[in-house]
Design an enzyme around this catalytic site. Structure first.
Site, PDB file in Angstrom:
ATOM      1  N   GLY A  73      19.466  57.609  83.127  1.00  0.00           N
ATOM      2  CA  GLY A  73      19.867  59.009  83.074  1.00  0.00           C
ATOM      3  C   GLY A  73      20.463  59.509  84.385  1.00  0.00           C
ATOM      4  CD  GLN A 182      12.220  64.296  79.569  1.00  0.00           C
ATOM      5  OE1 GLN A 182      11.473  64.053  78.622  1.00  0.00           O
ATOM      6  NE2 GLN A 182      12.068  63.710  80.746  1.00  0.00           N
ATOM      7  N   GLY A 203      17.150  55.281  78.219  1.00  0.00           N
ATOM      8  CA  GLY A 203      16.369  54.508  77.257  1.00  0.00           C
ATOM      9  C   GLY A 203      14.862  54.590  77.449  1.00  0.00           C
ATOM     10  CB  CYS A 327      11.790  62.790  89.816  1.00  0.00           C
ATOM     11  SG  CYS A 327      12.183  62.201  88.183  1.00  0.00           S
TER      12      CYS A 327
HETATM   13  N1  PLP Z   1      17.459  64.001  83.378  1.00  0.00           N
HETATM   14  C1  PLP Z   1      16.260  64.415  82.924  1.00  0.00           C
HETATM   15  C2  PLP Z   1      16.150  65.696  82.174  1.00  0.00           C
HETATM   16  C3  PLP Z   1      15.122  63.636  83.167  1.00  0.00           C
HETATM   17  O1  PLP Z   1      13.939  64.050  82.723  1.00  0.00           O
HETATM   18  C4  PLP Z   1      15.268  62.425  83.897  1.00  0.00           C
HETATM   19  C5  PLP Z   1      14.083  61.616  84.226  1.00  0.00           C
HETATM   20  O2  PLP Z   1      12.983  62.080  84.236  1.00  0.00           O
HETATM   21  C6  PLP Z   1      16.538  62.035  84.313  1.00  0.00           C
HETATM   22  C7  PLP Z   1      17.610  62.857  84.048  1.00  0.00           C
HETATM   23  C8  PLP Z   1      16.746  60.745  85.066  1.00  0.00           C
HETATM   24  O3  PLP Z   1      16.650  59.680  84.170  1.00  0.00           O
HETATM   25  P1  PLP Z   1      16.348  58.185  84.702  1.00  0.00           P
HETATM   26  O4  PLP Z   1      14.891  58.124  85.001  1.00  0.00           O
HETATM   27  O5  PLP Z   1      16.729  57.306  83.540  1.00  0.00           O
HETATM   28  O6  PLP Z   1      17.209  57.949  85.881  1.00  0.00           O
END
Ligand code: PLP
Length: 387
Positions: A73, A182, A203, A327
């Site tokens: 993402g 999400q 994924g 995060c």
């Molecule tokens: N966007 C949203 C809304 C998310 O919740 C997340 C991850 O928590 C991401 C982007 C980033 O995705 P990824 O963990 O696959 O990099």
């Protein structure tokens, strides 16, 4: 049964499903070829990429040619925001509209563009965490290159009116990106109904391994690459393809969308039971809109509680959940989303996010309803500042 831990942090990541794992395994073994190679194992792997691409695109109402695999993402969001800005820069468009509750992958990309001279309007979410189409309409200008509004928020689960925002963007000739990380696998998504030009997926939020995601890019929009290198993904995203990841992601998305109505009804019942039960704790409040939220999302703040302490205590009581987003869980800063919807620093730091998945049972909900009041009570008793 006492050793069983309840996992209620599906928004952070979901367990790899057995079907997704089985779909991935051949490509980590026998079928290991590089999809760019022209001999048998290579063309076999290229065929598997195409099958996965067609399957995922079909589940989103898109064409296979509109789907590009990424590492997840974060990359999809960076690519959409930065490359759409780059594309429109040539036409003199240097303004971006987004919201103050986006994931850091979008917010960080916008900050990067601000350093390059772009101007960014951060629309403020209301107290329930919602953005209105009218806000978008009044923020769009002649020089607006892109609107980026997430489909579902990762902390408070709010669902934004992206289809209505899409209509505005089409009328005003502005590109629309939506972060559906999400939402995918949890609510039905049709890119055409949303009117999105770009849509990000990841994924690991719906049962495939980490390290695979995708960006939908509407036919006719030629987005410059974010990563330069080889000619993979039709010259738009360099890097040897993650064949195992793509196969697993397509299986996981198909699986999570099977019997979605029944799964949603079960999750909604569990969510409502948890919200009702946890709001009985004195000094608690629900964060995010009560109705317009993901079926498995519960986010509650407790006065006089430190979120990190609550998570550790809950872990000891057999419940794994989070406070704020995964995060930012190492950051001492209160969540930008909870601050944006008007919470004080103290309440924002005292939040609990429970995100349920199809594998959660009503016994899990019982366990949560037993553990949370106990943990809150113990922490309040231990605290020098009396609640
Ligand atoms: N966007 C949203 C809304 C998310 O919740 C997340 C991850 O928590 C991401 C982007 C980033 O995705 P990824 O963990 O696959 O990099």
């Amino acid at each position: 049964m006492k050793d069983h831990k309840v996992y209620a942090d599906h928004a952070a990541t979901a367990k790899v499903s057995e079907r997704a794992l089985a779909a991935a395994l051949p490509f980590l073994g026998e079928r290991f070829g590089n999809p760019s190679a022209v001999y048998g194992t290579g063309t076999d792997a290229a065929g598997a990429m195409l099958t996965a691409r067609k399957r995922i695109a079909g589940l989103l109402g898109a064409d296979a040619s509109e789907l590009f695999f990424t590492s997840g993402g974060t990359e999809a969001d960076n690519w959409a925001v930065k490359s759409a800005a780059e594309l429109c820069f040539a036409a003199g468009k240097r303004h971006i509209v987004t919201t103050n509750i986006e994931h850091h992958a979008v917010l960080g990309s916008c900050r990067h563009l601000e350093r390059l001279g772009f101007e960014v309007t951060y629309l403020p979410a209301d107290r329930d965490g919602l953005i209105s189409p009218e806000q978008v309409s009044s923020a769009v200008r002649e020089d607006t290159a892109l609107v980026s509004v997430m489909l579902a928020n990762n902390e408070i689960g709010t669902l934004q009116p992206v289809a209505q925002i899409g209509e505005i963007c089409r009328e005003r000739g502005v590109l629309l990106h939506t972060d559906a990380v999400q939402a995918a696998g949890h609510i039905p998504i049709d890119v055409k109904e949303l009117g999105a030009d770009m849509l990000s997926l990841s994924g690991h939020k719906f049962g495939s391994p980490k390290g695979i995601g995708a960006l939908y890019v509407r036919k006719g929009l030629t987005l410059p690459p974010l990563l330069d290198g080889g000619a993979q993904e039709r010259g738009r995203r360099a890097g040897t393809e993650n064949t195992a990841g793509a196969a697993a992601m397509s299986e996981a998305l198909a699986e999570s969308l099977e019997d979605l109505e029944a799964k949603t009804a079960r999750l909604l019942a569990m969510r409502e039971r948890l919200i009702g039960g946890l709001l009985r704790i004195p000094g608690s409040r629900l964060n995010g809109d009560r109705q317009k939220r993901l079926p498995g999302n519960v986010n509650i703040s407790f006065e006089g509680i430190e979120g990190e302490g609550l998570i550790v205590m809950l872990d000891m009581l057999g419940v794994q959940a989070s406070s704020g987003s995964a995060c930012t869980s190492f950051s001492p800063e209160p969540s930008h989303v909870l601050k944006a919807i008007g919470l004080s620093d103290e309440l924002a730091k005292g939040s609990l996010r429970l995100t349920l998945g199809a594998d959660n049972t009503s016994e899990d909900a019982d366990r949560i309803l037993e553990a949370v009041p106990k943990a809150v009570e113990r922490l309040r008793r231990m605290s020098p500042c009396k609640f």
